[in-house]
Design a protein around this motif. Sequence first.
Motif, PDB file in Angstrom:
ATOM      1  N   TRP A  21       0.824  -1.206   0.000  1.00 15.79           N
ATOM      2  CA  TRP A  21       0.000   0.000   0.000  1.00 15.79           C
ATOM      3  C   TRP A  21       0.864   1.265   0.000  1.00 15.79           C
ATOM      4  O   TRP A  21       0.575   2.219  -0.725  1.00 15.79           O
ATOM      5  N   ILE A  22       1.892   1.273   0.826  1.00 15.46           N
ATOM      6  CA  ILE A  22       2.784   2.433   0.886  1.00 15.46           C
ATOM      7  C   ILE A  22       3.438   2.674  -0.468  1.00 15.46           C
ATOM      8  O   ILE A  22       3.491   3.807  -0.971  1.00 15.46           O
ATOM      9  N   THR A  23       3.958   1.610  -1.069  1.00 19.13           N
ATOM     10  CA  THR A  23       4.612   1.740  -2.372  1.00 19.13           C
ATOM     11  C   THR A  23       3.646   2.234  -3.437  1.00 19.13           C
ATOM     12  O   THR A  23       3.956   3.142  -4.224  1.00 19.13           O
ATOM     13  N   SER A  24       2.455   1.648  -3.467  1.00 14.10           N
ATOM     14  CA  SER A  24       1.450   2.067  -4.440  1.00 14.10           C
ATOM     15  C   SER A  24       1.047   3.527  -4.229  1.00 14.10           C
ATOM     16  O   SER A  24       0.926   4.294  -5.194  1.00 14.10           O
ATOM     17  N   GLY A  25       0.850   3.918  -2.981  1.00 15.82           N
ATOM     18  CA  GLY A  25       0.463   5.298  -2.694  1.00 15.82           C
ATOM     19  C   GLY A  25       1.543   6.294  -3.075  1.00 15.82           C
ATOM     20  O   GLY A  25       1.255   7.365  -3.615  1.00 15.82           O
ATOM     21  N   PHE A  26       2.796   5.928  -2.814  1.00 13.56           N
ATOM     22  CA  PHE A  26       3.902   6.827  -3.157  1.00 13.56           C
ATOM     23  C   PHE A  26       4.015   7.002  -4.666  1.00 13.56           C
ATOM     24  O   PHE A  26       4.141   8.132  -5.167  1.00 13.56           O
ATOM     25  N   LEU A  27       3.954   5.909  -5.413  1.00 14.56           N
ATOM     26  CA  LEU A  27       4.053   5.999  -6.867  1.00 14.56           C
ATOM     27  C   LEU A  27       2.862   6.749  -7.457  1.00 14.56           C
ATOM     28  O   LEU A  27       3.005   7.507  -8.423  1.00 14.56           O
ATOM     29  N   THR A  28       1.696   6.556  -6.881  1.00 16.13           N
ATOM     30  CA  THR A  28       0.519   7.292  -7.341  1.00 16.13           C
ATOM     31  C   THR A  28       0.697   8.785  -7.110  1.00 16.13           C
ATOM     32  O   THR A  28       0.346   9.610  -7.970  1.00 16.13           O
ATOM     33  N   THR A  29       1.256   9.161  -5.967  1.00 24.53           N
ATOM     34  CA  THR A  29       1.535  10.565  -5.681  1.00 24.53           C
ATOM     35  C   THR A  29       2.526  11.140  -6.678  1.00 24.53           C
ATOM     36  O   THR A  29       2.367  12.271  -7.158  1.00 24.53           O
ATOM     37  N   VAL A  30       3.555  10.381  -7.010  1.00 26.55           N
ATOM     38  CA  VAL A  30       4.552  10.842  -7.977  1.00 26.55           C
ATOM     39  C   VAL A  30       3.907  11.100  -9.332  1.00 26.55           C
ATOM     40  O   VAL A  30       4.117  12.156  -9.960  1.00 26.55           O
ATOM     41  N   TRP A  31       3.072  10.162  -9.798  1.00 23.79           N
ATOM     42  CA  TRP A  31       2.474  10.301 -11.131  1.00 23.79           C
ATOM     43  C   TRP A  31       1.449  11.424 -11.189  1.00 23.79           C
ATOM     44  O   TRP A  31       1.382  12.167 -12.171  1.00 23.79           O
ATOM     45  N   VAL A  32       0.629  11.566 -10.152  1.00 22.46           N
ATOM     46  CA  VAL A  32      -0.367  12.635 -10.193  1.00 22.46           C
ATOM     47  C   VAL A  32       0.318  13.991 -10.043  1.00 22.46           C
ATOM     48  O   VAL A  32      -0.149  14.997 -10.600  1.00 22.46           O
ATOM     49  N   THR A  33       1.438  14.041  -9.327  1.00 20.90           N
ATOM     50  CA  THR A  33       2.209  15.284  -9.242  1.00 20.90           C
ATOM     51  C   THR A  33       2.768  15.656 -10.601  1.00 20.90           C
ATOM     52  O   THR A  33       2.689  16.819 -11.027  1.00 20.90           O
ATOM     53  N   TYR A  41      -3.859   8.588   1.586  1.00 18.60           N
ATOM     54  CA  TYR A  41      -4.959   7.616   1.625  1.00 18.60           C
ATOM     55  C   TYR A  41      -4.448   6.254   2.091  1.00 18.60           C
ATOM     56  O   TYR A  41      -5.067   5.599   2.949  1.00 18.60           O
ATOM     57  N   GLN A  42      -3.316   5.807   1.564  1.00 24.46           N
ATOM     58  CA  GLN A  42      -2.787   4.500   1.914  1.00 24.46           C
ATOM     59  C   GLN A  42      -2.268   4.473   3.347  1.00 24.46           C
ATOM     60  O   GLN A  42      -2.389   3.449   4.039  1.00 24.46           O
ATOM     61  N   VAL A  43      -1.694   5.570   3.803  1.00 26.18           N
ATOM     62  CA  VAL A  43      -1.236   5.644   5.193  1.00 26.18           C
ATOM     63  C   VAL A  43      -2.417   5.495   6.148  1.00 26.18           C
ATOM     64  O   VAL A  43      -2.350   4.771   7.150  1.00 26.18           O
ATOM     65  N   ARG A  44      -3.504   6.165   5.854  1.00 25.22           N
ATOM     66  CA  ARG A  44      -4.687   6.053   6.697  1.00 25.22           C
ATOM     67  C   ARG A  44      -5.277   4.643   6.627  1.00 25.22           C
ATOM     68  O   ARG A  44      -5.840   4.149   7.602  1.00 25.22           O
ATOM     69  N   GLN A  45      -5.150   4.008   5.472  1.00 24.71           N
ATOM     70  CA  GLN A  45      -5.644   2.640   5.348  1.00 24.71           C
ATOM     71  C   GLN A  45      -4.843   1.687   6.235  1.00 24.71           C
ATOM     72  O   GLN A  45      -5.410   0.768   6.848  1.00 24.71           O
ATOM     73  N   ILE A  46      -3.536   1.911   6.331  1.00 26.14           N
ATOM     74  CA  ILE A  46      -2.698   1.089   7.219  1.00 26.14           C
ATOM     75  C   ILE A  46      -3.104   1.299   8.668  1.00 26.14           C
ATOM     76  O   ILE A  46      -3.167   0.349   9.457  1.00 26.14           O
TER      77      ILE A  46
END
Length: 259
Positions: free
Chosen positions: A18-30, A199-204
């Motif tokens: 989840w952390i990895t997915s959230g980080f990469l998603t943040t990079v791409w949307v940025t 979002y992923q941090v809160r999910q954890i």
Amino acid sequence: MNWHIDWAGVLTGQPLQWITSGFLTTVWVTLAGVLLATALTLLLLGLRLAGGRIGRAVVAVWISLFRNTPLLVQLLFWYFAAWNVLPQALRGFINDEHSWSILPGNVWWLTPEFLCAAWGLGLFTSAFLLEELRSGLQAVPQGQVEAAFSQGFSSWSIFRWILLPQGMRNAWQPVVGQYLNLMKLSSLATGIGFAELTYQVRQIESYNAHALEAFAVGTVLYLALGLVMGGLFAWLGPRPSEHKRQVTKVRDTEAQHDS
């Protein structure tokens, strides 16, 4: 109270995914937001400079609208209101799965959440970038413009070789700050269910109650991304020596043309 730090609850198994997915998603949307904001800023800057009274009025309304309303409200509007106005066929196409819409890191960009987040971030940031560039252009001494006119520079040459390079150099640090703000403000997209880093941090936190560890890792990742972006933009930024060479080159070109 006896605190027990368990990093394995965040850095292993499903939470790590989840952390990895959230980080990469943040990079791409940025990245998508930065590109969109830059393109809109250039278009609106041209409209402000060459669009006459109507163009300046349109840009003024744009800046007032997006600067003076909260970003979260804008994201909610694009996702819950504007999205439903789109034709049903288009919404169905976006909601379908397409193999070509997967970015590296298994990030799906053709989704309502990603598109609304990138669109909202780009529009919001463009209003601030326009004002930063306006301030940078106004900081160029008027005497340089008058001197360029006296040497035979055309209006376009003055803007391209005198005003724009110096304006960009004057505004570069504030512009970089706005790009970094875009990255940090992407965390607000969690309000529309966009699965970025926050979002992923809160999910954890909900998954195993490792709130301290999850938010600590999320904070470090945001910090690391901000440092990398800041260093990259500093490297890409305008350099005074390049500007001097460009001015000399265009002056020689104009002199040859006149002769």
